[in-house]
Write an enzyme that holds these catalytic residues in place. Structure first.
Site, short mmCIF file in Angstrom:
data_model
loop_
_atom_site.label_atom_id
_atom_site.label_comp_id
_atom_site.label_asym_id
_atom_site.label_seq_id
_atom_site.Cartn_x
_atom_site.Cartn_y
_atom_site.Cartn_z
N TYR A 115 -44.82 -12.71 -77.31
CA TYR A 115 -46.01 -11.96 -76.88
C TYR A 115 -46.05 -11.79 -75.36
O TYR A 115 -45.68 -12.70 -74.63
CB TYR A 115 -47.27 -12.70 -77.33
N TRP A 117 -47.34 -8.80 -71.92
CA TRP A 117 -47.56 -7.43 -71.45
C TRP A 117 -46.34 -6.83 -70.78
O TRP A 117 -46.26 -5.62 -70.61
CB TRP A 117 -48.75 -7.41 -70.48
#
Ligand code: PGD
Length: 780
Positions: A115, A117
């Site tokens: 996970y 960005w």
């Protein structure tokens, strides 16, 4: 590919926090926001200093303990030495380890949720790259579902309203708000530090302008938050400082008042909702003996009953919008405020009206409330994952610490897989996860931990394989998001740092060794991929009769503007206008005030309609303050924490906490002091700003300062830098969504009077000389 760090031309580029150009002037990279941006995000100024910062990773490294003992659980992760390696050597070693795990345990033993960005470019997007690699070269991986941003709402909203993307991206639009809305109750606020970010990139930051336009037209914005800064000062006339985590009680108090006053929209409730009567029995206290009236809500929220009555009575007859920030649901029982705001929206007959109703996370991110593009944008195909096992993303420590243990999620009884190898690219779990001392134990369990990053994050420091990747400025890409009309040609502005390689190049090297190079690369160079990924946009523009630039023209121009769709209110508006003809995709086809499906799961922590549930963390003598661990203003999460803007916003090198004068005075703390925040899970230092803009009883410390343990050999080391996730609790929102609850916890605070430990988070580890393993020598 051109690589001209000293080329003085202005070059276009993009980031999650804005489009910009870069130019080398007298050996310095000058970053300028895109000229059409009315409210640029200052965090683009983190780039220049970050580019060649000592925190960048220069060479591949392998942990000494892993080389000595081979793969296996090891609690030296995070405090061990590293050995430098050349790329060929490290890729051989890692490919061998990937093959070992796959052959011995199958791809079900690889956790590739990874996970994070990462960066804005669509081709070098690290999650897409790693998932494609694991699918193509290893047959798949255990994945994660949902996000740290919206873990509770992503699961809840489909039950109560319909498709999550539709509800967040098409239901409510800023243009309509500016034109129609009379009053916004902003639970958690709409802080422009958050809406200045959009996944994939953004060319115009307009939320601030739109809020001011609304206010000038006479629209009222009411902020409900412990932090006054959660709404811009210019529009913030009405700060309602309810205790953190009590918004549901306030909402119930408003709902109760409306029923008592008879101002709720009974006709809309009858025609468009399911399960009102069951909820009303709870609201009025018929089912549990406790009316949720204003006096009841006052005792929980810390507001006066009179303030709650007045707030409720401002709503009837108005075009009202109920906004719930991501942050509210990033807490224990985070499903409840989201659900209850949708109920308020229906009670006042507002759901689906232009500028009215329910705006989930509006103003919490700039991808919401905007027009959608009318043509497709680039995205790297990720192949097929042959492994069906998954976890809700924030349950990663639980999984690693409890292989084979049962857990519940959204009505399903599931089992945690037994993970041997964890592979991370484009995320920083030592930023995003809760209870970092527990995470350290979890990462000690696996055979092998691999991290690609551009900098020495604590995640990289805990890895066995640390592979240095390029920063977006050091490669070419396409920046684009489905909610922004500008597609940006992200030109390369600098040579890669040290020996850093693109994630794509790293995965290509591994694919070659695993016999999957052709499948992974499809024979394309990065530039050829960019051309390939641009093609659907080009075709879409052509199909609309638009004189589209071909790839070379787009690349030379630096950008292309894409047509956008008008706001149409999505499925909720269609349902409002014709509830029989266009039902919602919920079990009943209506707005679910009670969900029979959720009720059937039998969860006491998320029953069949919204309820007030006492949080897990309540203040007591040991932990008398509530900690709000929210998003930082000076960077995105932990990205480029070492950049110029982020560093300048710190004090004495520490992250800045804020607390009320009453709480500071009681502890002999003065503005500018260093404080120690602590609870049973851990402790960290921060500098402090004493301000009345934070309500009494609350201390706020944003996330994102690189985790910096004073002595990593301790079980619970002091983070000397100010990472609040050493304090937060690692628990799911509920059995329904199992979302992240990092936003709120309880702590104590004291003035720190010892010798101030130095910040070491950005110092690269000094590699050790180590005899190379005999098998590698033998292979030569
Ligand atoms: P970032 O700092 O953005 O945090 O968690 P996330 O892991 O996304 O991490 C991205 C990492 O990717 C950085 O280390 C960066 O250097 C690296 N990177 C950038 N570009 C590239 C690239 O091209 N390749 C590779 N390999 N790496 C790259 C964010 C998460 O934190 C989120 S989304 C939320 S909403 C949560 N918020 C909170 C919160 O409010 N409160 C608490 N307590 N905790 C939270 N955690 C969550």
């Amino acid at each position: 590919m051109t690589k001209q760090p000293n080329d003085n031309a202005k070059k276009s580029h993009s980031s999650h926090w804005g489009a910009f150009s870069g130019q080398w002037v007298d050996g310095k990279l000058v970053i300028t926001p895109h000229p059409i941006d009315p409210d640029p995000n200052p965090i683009i100024q983190n780039f220049p200093e970050a580019l060649r910062h000592k925190a960048r990773i220069a060479k591949p490294m392998v942990r000494r303990g892993w080389l000595e003992n081979g793969p296996g659980p090891d609690d030296r992760r995070g405090r061990d030495a590293f050995v430098e390696m050349e790329w060929d050597e490290v890729l051989d070693l890692l490919a061998g380890e990937l093959k070992r795990v796959k052959d011995a345990y199958s791809a079900k033993a690889i956790y590739g949720g990874s996970y994070g960005w990462s960066s804005a470019g669509r081709f070098h997007h690290a999650q897409s790259q790693i998932h494609r690699f694991l699918n193509v070269a290893l047959g798949g991986y255990v994945r994660s579902v949902n996000s740290y941003s919206a873990g509770a709402s992503t699961v809840l909203i489909p039950h109560i309203l319909g498709n999550y993307e539709d509800m967040t991206r098409r239901n409510i639009g800023w243009d309509e708000i500016v034109e129609h809305t009379d009053i916004i109750l902003a639970f958690g606020g709409m802080n422009t530090k958050n809406s200045r970010v959009a996944g994939g990139g953004i060319s115009k930051h307009t939320e601030h302008r739109d809020m001011i336009a609304l206010s000038k037209r006479g629209g009222e914005l009411v902020l409900i938050s412990p932090l006054k800064s959660d709404l811009p000062d210019e529009v913030n006339q009405d700060w309602v400082a309810a205790r953190p985590g009590t918004d549901v009680a306030l909402m119930l108090g408003i709902a109760h008042t409306a029923v008592m006053d008879g101002t709720h929209d009974r006709a809309f409730l009858a025609s468009h909702t399911h399960g009102w009567n069951t909820f009303e029995d709870y609201l009025m206290g018929r089912s549990d003996g406790q009316p949720k009236d204003a006096a009841w809500a006052a005792a929980i929220t810390g507001l006066t009953a009179d303030a709650i009555l007045k707030l409720a009575r401002r709503l009837p007859g108005k075009r009202a919008l109920f906004v719930v920030a991501h942050s509210l649901q990033r807490a224990k029982h985070g499903e409840q405020p989201v659900w209850m705001a949708s109920v308020l929206s229906a009670m006042f007959g507002q759901s689906g009206l232009p500028g009215g109703g329910f705006g989930y996370a509006l103003g919490a991110i700039a991808n919401y409330g905007r027009h959608q593009n009318a043509v497709p944008i680039a995205g790297l195909p990720q192949g097929k994952n042959g492994v069906s096992e998954f976890i809700p993303v924030a349950r990663v420590s639980d999984m690693l610490l409890n292989p084979g243990a049962p857990f519940e999620y959204n009505g399903a009884h599931m089992t945690y897989p037994d993970i041997k190898l964890v592979y991370w690219a484009g995320g920083n779990p030592f930023h995003h996860h809760q209870d970092l001392n527990r995470l350290r134990k979890a990462f000690a369990q696996v055979d092998t931990l691999v991290v690609h990053d551009l900098a020495w994050t604590a995640s990289a420091r805990h890895a066995d394989f640390v592979l240095p990747c390029t920063m977006s400025l050091e490669r070419e890409d396409i920046g684009s998001s489905q909610t922004d009309p500008m597609m940006v040609a992200m030109h390369q502005m600098a040579e890669p740092f040290g020996d850093a390689r693109d994630d794509y190049a790293i995965f290509t090297g591994l694919s070659e060794r695993l016999g999957a190079a052709d499948a992974f690369t499809e024979g394309r160079t990065p530039r050829e991929w960019l051309k390939h990924l641009y093609q659907p946009t080009y075709d879409g523009l052509k199909a609309k009769g638009i004189d589209a630039p071909d790839f070379d023209a787009f690349w030379a121009a630096g950008e292309v503007m894409l047509p956008q769709l008008p706001l149409d209110g999505g499925t909720l508006r269609a349902f409002r206008e014709d509830p029989e003809g266009t039902p919602l995709p919920t079990t009943s086809g209506k707005i679910e005030i009670t969900s029979d499906t959720i009720a059937s799961f039998g969860y006491d922590d998320c029953p069949g309609h919204p309820v007030w549930l006492t949080p897990e963390d309540v203040v007591d003598a040991a932990n008398p303050l509530q900690l709000v661990a929210n998003q930082p203003a000076s960077r995105l999460h932990s990205q480029l924490d070492f950049g110029g803007h982020s560093s300048a916003e710190k004090r004495r090198g520490r992250e800045v906490a804020r607390m009320h004068p009453i709480d500071a005075d009681a502890r002999g703390i003065k503005d500018g002091d260093i404080i120690r925040l602590f609870n049973q899970r851990g402790a960290c230092l921060a500098s402090v700003v004493v301000t009345e803009d934070v309500m009494a009883g609350v201390v706020q410390l944003p996330t994102g300062a690189y985790y910096d343990p004073e002595d990593p050999n301790e079980e619970k080391p002091l983070c000397v830098h100010g990472n609040p996730n050493v304090l937060t609790r690692d628990t799911g929102t509920s059995r329904l969504a199992q979302g992240c609850t990092g936003q709120l916890t309880v702590v104590n605070v004291e003035k720190f009077t010892g010798n101030l430990p130095p910040i070491q988070a950005y110092d690269p580890p000094v590699p050790v000389i180590w005899p190379r393993p005999p098998k590698l020598e033998a292979a030569e």
